[in-house]
Write a protein that holds these residues in place. Structure first.
Motif, PDB file in Angstrom:
ATOM      1  N   ALA A   1      -1.368   7.833   3.128  1.00 28.72           N
ATOM      2  CA  ALA A   1      -1.802   9.231   2.655  1.00 28.72           C
ATOM      3  C   ALA A   1      -0.783  10.177   3.139  1.00 28.72           C
ATOM      4  CB  ALA A   1      -3.087   9.623   3.331  1.00 28.72           C
ATOM      5  N   THR A   2       0.018  10.206   4.363  1.00 34.39           N
ATOM      6  CA  THR A   2       1.006  11.023   4.761  1.00 34.39           C
ATOM      7  C   THR A   2       2.336  10.809   3.565  1.00 34.39           C
ATOM      8  OG1 THR A   2       0.524  10.735   6.973  1.00 34.39           O
ATOM      9  CG2 THR A   2       2.642  11.628   6.497  1.00 34.39           C
ATOM     10  N   LEU A   3       2.754   9.538   3.191  1.00 29.97           N
ATOM     11  CA  LEU A   3       3.715   9.535   2.456  1.00 29.97           C
ATOM     12  C   LEU A   3       3.388  10.199   1.007  1.00 29.97           C
ATOM     13  CD1 LEU A   3       4.448   5.971   3.356  1.00 29.97           C
ATOM     14  CD2 LEU A   3       6.247   7.974   3.649  1.00 29.97           C
ATOM     15  N   PHE A   4       2.135  10.004   0.620  1.00 31.81           N
ATOM     16  CA  PHE A   4       1.637  10.615  -0.860  1.00 31.81           C
ATOM     17  C   PHE A   4       1.693  11.990  -0.580  1.00 31.81           C
ATOM     18  CE2 PHE A   4      -1.600  12.770  -3.019  1.00 31.81           C
ATOM     19  CZ  PHE A   4      -1.718  11.913  -4.340  1.00 31.81           C
ATOM     20  N   VAL A   5       1.175  12.689   0.570  1.00 32.82           N
ATOM     21  CA  VAL A   5       1.373  14.087   0.608  1.00 32.82           C
ATOM     22  C   VAL A   5       2.677  14.634   0.544  1.00 32.82           C
ATOM     23  CG1 VAL A   5       0.883  16.246   2.063  1.00 32.82           C
ATOM     24  CG2 VAL A   5      -1.015  14.468   1.394  1.00 32.82           C
ATOM     25  N   VAL A   6       3.506  14.105   1.629  1.00 34.99           N
ATOM     26  CA  VAL A   6       5.012  14.644   1.534  1.00 34.99           C
ATOM     27  C   VAL A   6       5.712  14.219   0.091  1.00 34.99           C
ATOM     28  CG1 VAL A   6       7.104  13.932   2.533  1.00 34.99           C
ATOM     29  CG2 VAL A   6       5.211  14.245   3.900  1.00 34.99           C
ATOM     30  N   VAL A   7       5.574  13.111  -0.335  1.00 33.35           N
ATOM     31  CA  VAL A   7       6.203  12.943  -1.578  1.00 33.35           C
ATOM     32  C   VAL A   7       5.793  13.872  -2.766  1.00 33.35           C
ATOM     33  CG1 VAL A   7       6.949  11.264  -3.474  1.00 33.35           C
ATOM     34  CG2 VAL A   7       6.965  10.644  -1.094  1.00 33.35           C
ATOM     35  N   ALA A   8       4.599  13.763  -2.850  1.00 34.28           N
ATOM     36  CA  ALA A   8       3.912  14.536  -3.895  1.00 34.28           C
ATOM     37  C   ALA A   8       4.112  16.068  -3.805  1.00 34.28           C
ATOM     38  CB  ALA A   8       2.430  14.444  -3.986  1.00 34.28           C
ATOM     39  N   SER A   9       4.488  16.809  -2.578  1.00 35.79           N
ATOM     40  CA  SER A   9       4.443  18.004  -2.357  1.00 35.79           C
ATOM     41  C   SER A   9       5.832  18.352  -2.326  1.00 35.79           C
ATOM     42  CB  SER A   9       3.956  18.646  -1.097  1.00 35.79           C
ATOM     43  OG  SER A   9       4.698  18.026  -0.027  1.00 35.79           O
ATOM     44  N   GLN A  10       6.955  17.523  -2.381  1.00 41.58           N
ATOM     45  CA  GLN A  10       8.309  17.854  -2.289  1.00 41.58           C
ATOM     46  C   GLN A  10       9.186  17.244  -3.338  1.00 41.58           C
ATOM     47  OE1 GLN A  10       9.438  20.284  -0.041  1.00 41.58           O
ATOM     48  NE2 GLN A  10       7.102  20.318   0.356  1.00 41.58           N
ATOM     49  N   LEU A  11       8.663  16.360  -4.088  1.00 40.60           N
ATOM     50  CA  LEU A  11       9.484  15.574  -5.232  1.00 40.60           C
ATOM     51  C   LEU A  11      10.042  16.693  -6.125  1.00 40.60           C
ATOM     52  CD1 LEU A  11      10.785  12.939  -6.081  1.00 40.60           C
ATOM     53  CD2 LEU A  11       8.607  12.620  -7.366  1.00 40.60           C
ATOM     54  N   PRO A  12       9.014  17.721  -6.576  1.00 40.77           N
ATOM     55  CA  PRO A  12       9.681  18.555  -7.596  1.00 40.77           C
ATOM     56  C   PRO A  12      10.865  19.302  -7.073  1.00 40.77           C
ATOM     57  CG  PRO A  12       7.190  18.670  -7.553  1.00 40.77           C
ATOM     58  CD  PRO A  12       7.724  17.855  -6.376  1.00 40.77           C
ATOM     59  N   ARG A  13      11.014  19.606  -5.717  1.00 43.78           N
ATOM     60  CA  ARG A  13      12.314  20.234  -5.340  1.00 43.78           C
ATOM     61  C   ARG A  13      13.464  19.259  -5.442  1.00 43.78           C
ATOM     62  NH1 ARG A  13      11.430  24.100  -1.195  1.00 43.78           N
ATOM     63  NH2 ARG A  13       9.205  24.441  -0.682  1.00 43.78           N
TER      64      ARG A  13
ATOM     65  N   VAL B   1       0.828  -1.144   0.036  1.00 44.82           N
ATOM     66  CA  VAL B   1      -0.048   0.035  -0.021  1.00 44.82           C
ATOM     67  C   VAL B   1       0.859   1.273   0.035  1.00 44.82           C
ATOM     68  CG1 VAL B   1      -1.686   1.314   1.274  1.00 44.82           C
ATOM     69  CG2 VAL B   1      -1.795  -1.190   1.362  1.00 44.82           C
ATOM     70  N   TYR B   2       1.851   1.170   0.804  1.00 44.61           N
ATOM     71  CA  TYR B   2       2.894   2.410   1.074  1.00 44.61           C
ATOM     72  C   TYR B   2       3.454   2.542  -0.370  1.00 44.61           C
ATOM     73  CZ  TYR B   2       2.132   1.439   5.916  1.00 44.61           C
ATOM     74  OH  TYR B   2       1.528   1.094   6.894  1.00 44.61           O
ATOM     75  N   ALA B   3       3.906   1.606  -0.991  1.00 48.15           N
ATOM     76  CA  ALA B   3       4.760   1.672  -2.445  1.00 48.15           C
ATOM     77  C   ALA B   3       3.654   2.361  -3.568  1.00 48.15           C
ATOM     78  CB  ALA B   3       5.092   0.169  -2.910  1.00 48.15           C
ATOM     79  N   VAL B   4       2.397   1.866  -3.431  1.00 51.12           N
ATOM     80  CA  VAL B   4       1.512   2.378  -4.421  1.00 51.12           C
ATOM     81  C   VAL B   4       1.664   3.854  -4.131  1.00 51.12           C
ATOM     82  CG1 VAL B   4      -0.946   2.457  -5.115  1.00 51.12           C
ATOM     83  CG2 VAL B   4       0.291   0.135  -4.796  1.00 51.12           C
ATOM     84  N   ALA B   5       1.378   4.162  -2.720  1.00 50.01           N
ATOM     85  CA  ALA B   5       1.001   5.723  -2.536  1.00 50.01           C
ATOM     86  C   ALA B   5       2.249   6.656  -2.977  1.00 50.01           C
ATOM     87  CB  ALA B   5       1.019   5.731  -1.065  1.00 50.01           C
ATOM     88  N   VAL B   6       3.400   5.979  -2.704  1.00 49.06           N
ATOM     89  CA  VAL B   6       4.604   6.601  -3.290  1.00 49.06           C
ATOM     90  C   VAL B   6       4.624   6.829  -4.758  1.00 49.06           C
ATOM     91  CG1 VAL B   6       7.215   6.626  -3.514  1.00 49.06           C
ATOM     92  CG2 VAL B   6       5.940   6.125  -1.183  1.00 49.06           C
ATOM     93  N   LEU B   7       4.285   5.841  -5.540  1.00 50.15           N
ATOM     94  CA  LEU B   7       4.235   5.659  -6.990  1.00 50.15           C
ATOM     95  C   LEU B   7       3.291   6.629  -7.500  1.00 50.15           C
ATOM     96  CD1 LEU B   7       4.815   1.929  -7.683  1.00 50.15           C
ATOM     97  CD2 LEU B   7       6.436   3.847  -8.044  1.00 50.15           C
ATOM     98  N   LEU B   8       1.944   6.874  -6.669  1.00 51.84           N
ATOM     99  CA  LEU B   8       0.998   7.931  -7.246  1.00 51.84           C
ATOM    100  C   LEU B   8       1.647   9.224  -7.051  1.00 51.84           C
ATOM    101  CD1 LEU B   8      -2.144   6.252  -5.974  1.00 51.84           C
ATOM    102  CD2 LEU B   8      -1.617   6.258  -8.307  1.00 51.84           C
ATOM    103  N   ALA B   9       2.210   9.513  -5.871  1.00 49.66           N
ATOM    104  CA  ALA B   9       2.725  10.617  -5.403  1.00 49.66           C
ATOM    105  C   ALA B   9       3.712  11.216  -6.439  1.00 49.66           C
ATOM    106  CB  ALA B   9       3.259  10.820  -4.027  1.00 49.66           C
ATOM    107  N   VAL B  10       4.662  10.302  -6.985  1.00 52.95           N
ATOM    108  CA  VAL B  10       5.542  10.596  -7.808  1.00 52.95           C
ATOM    109  C   VAL B  10       4.880  11.112  -9.354  1.00 52.95           C
ATOM    110  CG1 VAL B  10       7.504   9.430  -9.417  1.00 52.95           C
ATOM    111  CG2 VAL B  10       7.566   9.135  -6.844  1.00 52.95           C
ATOM    112  N   GLY B  11       3.716  10.250  -9.623  1.00 50.30           N
ATOM    113  CA  GLY B  11       3.123  10.662 -10.916  1.00 50.30           C
ATOM    114  C   GLY B  11       2.596  11.820 -10.785  1.00 50.30           C
ATOM    115  N   LEU B  12       2.032  12.154  -9.754  1.00 51.43           N
ATOM    116  CA  LEU B  12       1.419  13.612  -9.434  1.00 51.43           C
ATOM    117  C   LEU B  12       2.376  14.509  -9.549  1.00 51.43           C
ATOM    118  CD1 LEU B  12      -1.055  15.488  -9.070  1.00 51.43           C
ATOM    119  CD2 LEU B  12      -0.641  15.019  -6.542  1.00 51.43           C
TER     120      LEU B  12
END
Length: 333
Positions: free
Chosen positions: A209-221, A14-25
């Motif tokens: 959800a926390t991993l998704f928000v953190v990765v999605a918001s900060q990965l562009p940096r 589940v965490y891996a899917v959340a991170v992958l979705l965050a990377v995509g976003l």
């Protein structure tokens, strides 16, 4: 096995899917970063609330009385870890923006998903949870001191106390108080009990959800400065290798049992990247790269945790009694 147990057994996926979705976003819609970033503190607070609800406060108080474990956890995180971090970071370029991000995340012990990964590895999650408030309070007090020792007075003065106080109140004090009130409510009424049971479904989704928000918001940096940020990755990997070994050695010297030893290993190695991120975002101009350095540690650590949840019980801290029982069964067959 019921649905909740199946969800818990598959939580790493589940965490891996959340991170992958965050990377995509993050890569597909980088303009959404400011909006997603606003949810970091709220989702983190909810995550800690449902995490604290997992362990009844009667057992939590009992676990906190284990002075040996509490002292070991504090000693590993605030005496041993700073020495290890100082040595490892000598390999980094002498750039303050890289160093402050690495110091902020490596000098602060985890207070959230360490509980999950300790439990996955068969460690004593109650002990880890019991030490969470103490670890948070001490790291809030000592981080400015460590930054002053390692980097000088300038960066220490740049760390404003308000974000630290806000982080403690929102991320620790409020969820812990609400969890305690919920437990009292559940003990006295059927609706409260139903609410607590319903909340028991949320630790895995909320961490995702926390991993998704953190990765999605900060990965562009991270992506925009990948060449600079990549220099800290070997330090993070080395930390993941060194600290479990030191934690195992310390636990052995103190005569801890298997559950305590695994708990000490995980609390020694996991870092507080999710809680530290808002503090890194509050740094003054000139330190815009620091949040990317912090998030990079999150990504490296997640991979490391998947490995450690298997390596620790299988090799580093095996349960000798379980192994002997399996060997005895095999010999009889």
């Amino acid at each position: 096995m019921n649905a909740k147990e199946r969800l818990q057994r598959r939580q790493v996926s589940v965490y891996a899917v959340a991170v992958l979705l965050a990377v995509g976003l993050a890569l597909g819609r980088p303009d959404a970063t400011p909006v997603v970033q606003r949810f970091i503190d709220p989702v983190l607070a909810v995550l800690l609330y449902v995490t604290f609800l997992e362990i009844p406060f009667v057992r939590l108080r009992r676990a906190f009385r284990d002075a040996r474990y509490v002292a070991a956890a504090l000693g590993m995180n605030f005496l041993v870890v700073p020495v290890v971090v100082f040595v490892l970071t000598r390999a980094l370029p002498p750039r303050p923006v890289l160093l402050v991000g690495a110091f902020m995340v490596l000098l602060t012990p985890c207070i959230d998903y360490v509980i999950t990964f300790t439990d996955l590895a068969g460690g004593d999650a109650e002990l880890v949870t019991a030490t969470t408030p103490a670890l948070m309070l001490v790291q809030l007090s000592l981080l400015p001191l460590y930054l002053w020792l390692f980097m000088g007075e300038g960066i220490a003065e740049a760390i404003e106390p308000e974000p630290f106080v806000e982080a403690f109140l929102l991320v620790i004090a409020l969820p812990l108080t609400l969890a305690w009130l919920t437990e009292l409510w559940a003990d006295r009424s059927a609706p409260g009990e139903r609410w607590q049971v319903a909340m028991g479904w949320l630790p895995v989704p909320m961490l995702a959800a926390t991993l998704f928000v953190v990765v999605a918001s900060q990965l562009p940096r991270v992506w925009d400065s990948i060449g600079q940020v990549a220099t800290v990755v070997p330090v993070y990997v080395a930390f993941l290798v060194v600290m479990p070994l030191l934690g195992r050695f310390a636990a052995g010297a103190l005569g801890m049992d298997v559950g305590e030893t695994r708990a000490l290993v995980f609390t020694s190695v996991t870092r507080n990247s999710l809680v530290v991120l808002p503090l890194a975002l509050a740094l003054p101009a000139g330190y815009e790269l620091a949040p990317a350095v912090v998030v990079t540690q999150t990504l490296v650590e997640l991979v490391g945790m998947v490995v450690l949840t298997r390596v620790v019980p299988a090799w580093l801290v095996p349960d000798v009694s379980e192994s002997a029982a399996r060997a005895d069964v095999a010999s009889r067959e």
